[in-house]
Design a protein around this motif. Structure first.
Motif, PDB file in Angstrom:
ATOM      1  N   ALA A 202     -66.293-114.970  -4.356  1.00 39.03           N
ATOM      2  CA  ALA A 202     -65.335-114.617  -5.394  1.00 39.03           C
ATOM      3  C   ALA A 202     -65.999-113.858  -6.533  1.00 39.03           C
ATOM      4  O   ALA A 202     -65.412-112.934  -7.109  1.00 39.03           O
ATOM      5  N   ARG A 217     -64.793-109.380  -9.423  1.00 36.29           N
ATOM      6  CA  ARG A 217     -64.218-110.495  -8.670  1.00 36.29           C
ATOM      7  C   ARG A 217     -63.660-109.990  -7.341  1.00 36.29           C
ATOM      8  O   ARG A 217     -63.304-108.820  -7.199  1.00 36.29           O
ATOM      9  N   ASP A 219     -60.556-111.229  -4.804  1.00 38.86           N
ATOM     10  CA  ASP A 219     -59.396-112.109  -4.610  1.00 38.86           C
ATOM     11  C   ASP A 219     -59.135-112.216  -3.111  1.00 38.86           C
ATOM     12  O   ASP A 219     -58.608-111.289  -2.487  1.00 38.86           O
ATOM     13  N   ARG A 222     -55.339-111.899  -1.946  1.00 35.17           N
ATOM     14  CA  ARG A 222     -54.784-110.547  -2.005  1.00 35.17           C
ATOM     15  C   ARG A 222     -55.674-109.526  -1.301  1.00 35.17           C
ATOM     16  O   ARG A 222     -55.316-108.377  -1.174  1.00 35.17           O
TER      17      ARG A 222
END
Length: 391
Positions: A202, A217, A219, A222
């Motif tokens: 992450a 980051r 995700d 997504r």
């Protein structure tokens, strides 16, 4: 012409298979199971001057030809550094001998590569100067991800092919910049990347061509990276709409190196260094440093090592026995190979490959002091400033 190339690329994606039929990258988890049957894995590290990478989009005409053209920008700036004959080096150990004509910028000897690698129109070749004489070459497939290299070497080589691993050199993929997606902050990697790297941390670090690093980051839900906007703010742009594409080199443990390319498929080198003051409120602070005072024997034609004083043990101890650091000054950058012995009684750290090019490019003289400084969180990227000897 550029829009035509992008449309052609999109068309080829539709008609090509999503996954390569060649062996996949060896993951770090399966690596231990295969090392007993293969050579020790090495990566294609470079030393010396870092110059702009460039991409060649392969067309049907290219595949039928034995020649490729070096971009005018590269030829004008660095053509004199390339010899008449040199090698294209690939991650699997394949070495292609080629012939270069400086006057025209034409490289001959491509047909063997196309046949051995079974390359087709729509794939891309990424060229990276190794700092000495040769070019490191990477192949980007039609799915926008670096291909799974065939397990072979050139017919003139008498060696076993290397195993290509995520652990050594990571994996590369590209994203085109479009009006619909100018890459302002987030981007989605190709599906083939996600299959090769199912467990992406992450927390990420984005490093750009000037050595500046930004927190980012990933995700997982997504399937998107985010964090480009910090760099955009730092250099004073809204997004990457002024560029053609971005190249991402993803490595294990969340390190992503990002390169931006112009409409001629040549990398744009951002000015400055890891400690450059940008437009954002939080600029990097100095974390570590070391210095070298240029001695007469550092100026010899063949210099076999420049010692780094044990006074800077706190910095050099972070490096591996044989490692590489990047050094930035204004609009230029270099890769320097460093080596050391970790025996406390014989501890000695030296700069090996890359020093001569670094020295000559900066115009160093005996008595000059080179001060190397790294930003917080970085142990292998340094800004350098030269304190000239007082006359």
């Amino acid at each position: 012409m550029l829009e035509f190339q992008k449309n052609l690329y999109s068309f080829l994606l539709l008609i090509s298979p999503r996954l390569s039929k060649k062996p996949h990258f060896t993951s770090s988890s399966s690596l231990s199971e295969t090392t007993s049957l293969c050579l020790v894995i090495v990566s294609m590290n470079s030393s010396g001057l870092i110059f702009e990478k460039f991409l060649k989009f392969l067309t049907i005409k290219d595949i039928d030809s034995d020649e490729i053209q070096v971009p005018k920008k590269i030829l004008g700036r660095y053509g004199d550094r390339l010899p008449e004959r040199f090698f294209f080096n690939f991650r699997n150990g394949y070495e292609l001998p080629v012939k270069f004509t400086k006057d025209t910028g034409i490289i001959k000897g491509m047909q063997t590569l196309y046949q051995d690698f079974d390359l087709t129109a729509g794939e891309m070749l990424l060229f990276e100067y190794n700092g000495m004489t040769d070019l490191n070459v990477y192949v980007i497939g039609k799915d926008k991800r670096e291909i799974d290299y065939p397990h072979l070497v050139h017919s003139t080589q008498k060696r076993v092919p290397r195993v290509v691993s995520m652990k050594n050199g990571g994996i590369r993929f590209i994203n085109f910049v479009t009006d619909q997606d100018p890459l302002a902050d987030e981007f989605e990697p190709p599906l083939s990347f996600e299959i090769s790297c199912p467990l992406v941390p992450a927390y990420q670090s984005f490093v750009f061509s000037n050595g500046k690093e930004f927190e980012a980051r990933y995700d997982a839900q997504r399937r998107r990276f985010r964090g480009l906007s910090a760099f955009c703010r730092d250099v004073g742009i809204d997004d990457f709409s002024g560029f053609n594409l971005l190249l991402f080199q993803y490595e294990l443990y969340g390190n992503v190196t990002i390169s931006a390319f112009d409409d001629a498929f040549v990398e744009v080198m951002f000015v400055g260094g890891p400690l450059s003051v940008g437009s954002i409120s939080t600029n990097p602070s100095i974390h570590g440093s070391f210095s070298i005072t240029v001695q007469p024997f550092h100026m010899s034609k063949y210099c076999y090592g420049v010692d780094i004083s044990n006074e800077f043990y706190h910095q050099s101890v972070k490096w591996k026995k044989k490692d590489y650091i990047k050094v930035y000054s204004a609009e230029k950058a270099w890769n320097l190979q460093v080596r050391h012995r970790k025996n406390p009684r014989l501890y000695r750290t030296t700069i090996h490959d890359g020093w001569i090019e670094f020295r000559d490019d900066l115009g160093l003289e005996v008595g000059d002091v080179c001060v190397f400084e790294s930003a917080t969180g970085s142990y292998d990227r340094f800004s350098v400033r030269v304190v000239k000897k007082e006359n």
